[in-house]
Design a protein around this motif. Structure first.
Motif, PDB file in Angstrom:
ATOM      1  N   GLU A  60       1.107  -1.275   0.105  1.00  0.00           N
ATOM      2  CA  GLU A  60       0.069   0.040  -0.367  1.00  0.00           C
ATOM      3  C   GLU A  60       0.831   1.047  -0.138  1.00  0.00           C
ATOM      4  O   GLU A  60       0.745   2.267  -0.490  1.00  0.00           O
ATOM      5  N   GLU A  61       2.448   1.197   0.678  1.00  0.00           N
ATOM      6  CA  GLU A  61       3.037   2.481   0.534  1.00  0.00           C
ATOM      7  C   GLU A  61       3.735   2.701  -0.136  1.00  0.00           C
ATOM      8  O   GLU A  61       3.316   3.714  -0.925  1.00  0.00           O
ATOM      9  N   ARG A  62       3.919   1.677  -0.975  1.00  0.00           N
ATOM     10  CA  ARG A  62       4.541   1.543  -2.663  1.00  0.00           C
ATOM     11  C   ARG A  62       3.189   2.022  -3.588  1.00  0.00           C
ATOM     12  O   ARG A  62       4.119   2.947  -4.709  1.00  0.00           O
ATOM     13  N   ALA A  63       1.841   1.727  -3.247  1.00  0.00           N
ATOM     14  CA  ALA A  63       1.248   1.908  -4.395  1.00  0.00           C
ATOM     15  C   ALA A  63       0.967   3.769  -3.831  1.00  0.00           C
ATOM     16  O   ALA A  63       0.616   4.507  -5.550  1.00  0.00           O
ATOM     17  N   LEU A  64       1.197   4.708  -2.839  1.00  0.00           N
ATOM     18  CA  LEU A  64       0.823   5.380  -2.612  1.00  0.00           C
ATOM     19  C   LEU A  64       1.939   6.762  -3.327  1.00  0.00           C
ATOM     20  O   LEU A  64       1.761   7.443  -4.151  1.00  0.00           O
ATOM     21  N   ALA A  65       3.049   5.688  -2.771  1.00  0.00           N
ATOM     22  CA  ALA A  65       4.043   6.549  -3.727  1.00  0.00           C
ATOM     23  C   ALA A  65       4.346   6.857  -5.226  1.00  0.00           C
ATOM     24  O   ALA A  65       4.853   7.591  -5.720  1.00  0.00           O
ATOM     25  N   ALA A  66       3.570   5.373  -5.481  1.00  0.00           N
ATOM     26  CA  ALA A  66       3.609   4.836  -6.896  1.00  0.00           C
ATOM     27  C   ALA A  66       2.901   6.452  -7.780  1.00  0.00           C
ATOM     28  O   ALA A  66       2.793   7.024  -8.659  1.00  0.00           O
ATOM     29  N   TRP A  67       1.622   6.303  -7.122  1.00  0.00           N
ATOM     30  CA  TRP A  67       0.691   7.981  -7.460  1.00  0.00           C
ATOM     31  C   TRP A  67       0.921   8.754  -7.548  1.00  0.00           C
ATOM     32  O   TRP A  67       0.588   9.413  -8.126  1.00  0.00           O
ATOM     33  N   PHE A  68       1.944   9.347  -6.535  1.00  0.00           N
ATOM     34  CA  PHE A  68       2.255  10.200  -6.378  1.00  0.00           C
ATOM     35  C   PHE A  68       3.537  10.812  -7.701  1.00  0.00           C
ATOM     36  O   PHE A  68       3.142  11.859  -7.496  1.00  0.00           O
ATOM     37  N   SER A  69       3.976   9.815  -7.788  1.00  0.00           N
ATOM     38  CA  SER A  69       4.919  10.703  -8.828  1.00  0.00           C
ATOM     39  C   SER A  69       4.263  10.449  -9.859  1.00  0.00           C
ATOM     40  O   SER A  69       4.504  11.452 -10.993  1.00  0.00           O
ATOM     41  N   ASP A  70       3.395  10.137 -10.290  1.00  0.00           N
ATOM     42  CA  ASP A  70       2.728   8.952 -11.883  1.00  0.00           C
ATOM     43  C   ASP A  70       1.222  10.535 -11.747  1.00  0.00           C
ATOM     44  O   ASP A  70       1.106  10.672 -12.653  1.00  0.00           O
TER      45      ASP A  70
END
Length: 181
Positions: A22-32
């Motif tokens: 979930e943390e990786r998904a958050l980081a990916a969403w903010f970078s994308d």
């Protein structure tokens, strides 16, 4: 991901209840999503900072520099940068203080336990506390003769009871002061 899902994941993140995925998904969403909602802009900067910091590495010669610093023998002065190959030795500031403290403890122990005055002999204690009759010759004072203060046992008992009563009253007063009762 939708804004509501991101907000829910952020809430779980701040409660330390998210999984690594979930943390990786958050980081990916903010970078994308660079054009995300302005309300979520500070979080995008935070996750970008985490991403930048995760890429920092100590360098290939890190282990060599650490081992050189550990095995060195010369002291490094405060504020002086460590040069490659320069030895490093910790500066001991409290060495003299520790020796002084140990010497003080030794002197205290010697003073308390080894240099005590000898206790008086039992005959000297008896002679000090005894009432010696005046008709005893001076040569016989080494063996003390004890003379009773009271001739009547009832007077002695009365004096003892009075002394114990006075002590009891004073002890009770002290107890009242301590306990307040």
């Amino acid at each position: 991901m939708e804004k509501a899902t991101v907000k829910a994941l952020l809430e779980k993140y701040w409660q330390a209840e998210t999984t690594v995925e979930e943390e990786r998904a958050l980081a990916a969403w903010f970078s994308d999503n660079p054009d995300a909602d302005p309300e979520l802009e500070p979080y995008r900067a935070l996750f970008a900072y985490f991403d930048e910091e995760s890429r920092i590495s100590p360098g290939e010669d890190f282990e060599v520099r650490i081992l050189q610093a550990i095995t060195a023998s010369q002291p490094l002065q405060p504020g002086e940068p460590l040069q490659p190959g320069q030895p490093l030795r910790p500066i001991r500031h409290f060495h003299g203080g520790l020796i002084a403290a140990a010497a003080s403890v030794c002197i205290l122990v010697i003073g308390l336990f080894l240099l005590r005055p000898e206790p008086p002999s039992p005959s000297a204690v008896v002679a000090k506390n005894a009432i010696v009759s005046t008709d005893t010759p001076a040569a016989a004072l080494s063996v003390a003769v004890i003379k009773d203060t009271y001739n009547d046992p009832q007077q002695a008992l009365t004096a003892i009871r009075h002394a114990l009563l006075v002590a009891s009253v004073h002890l009770n007063e002290g107890r009242k002061q301590i306990t307040g009762k």
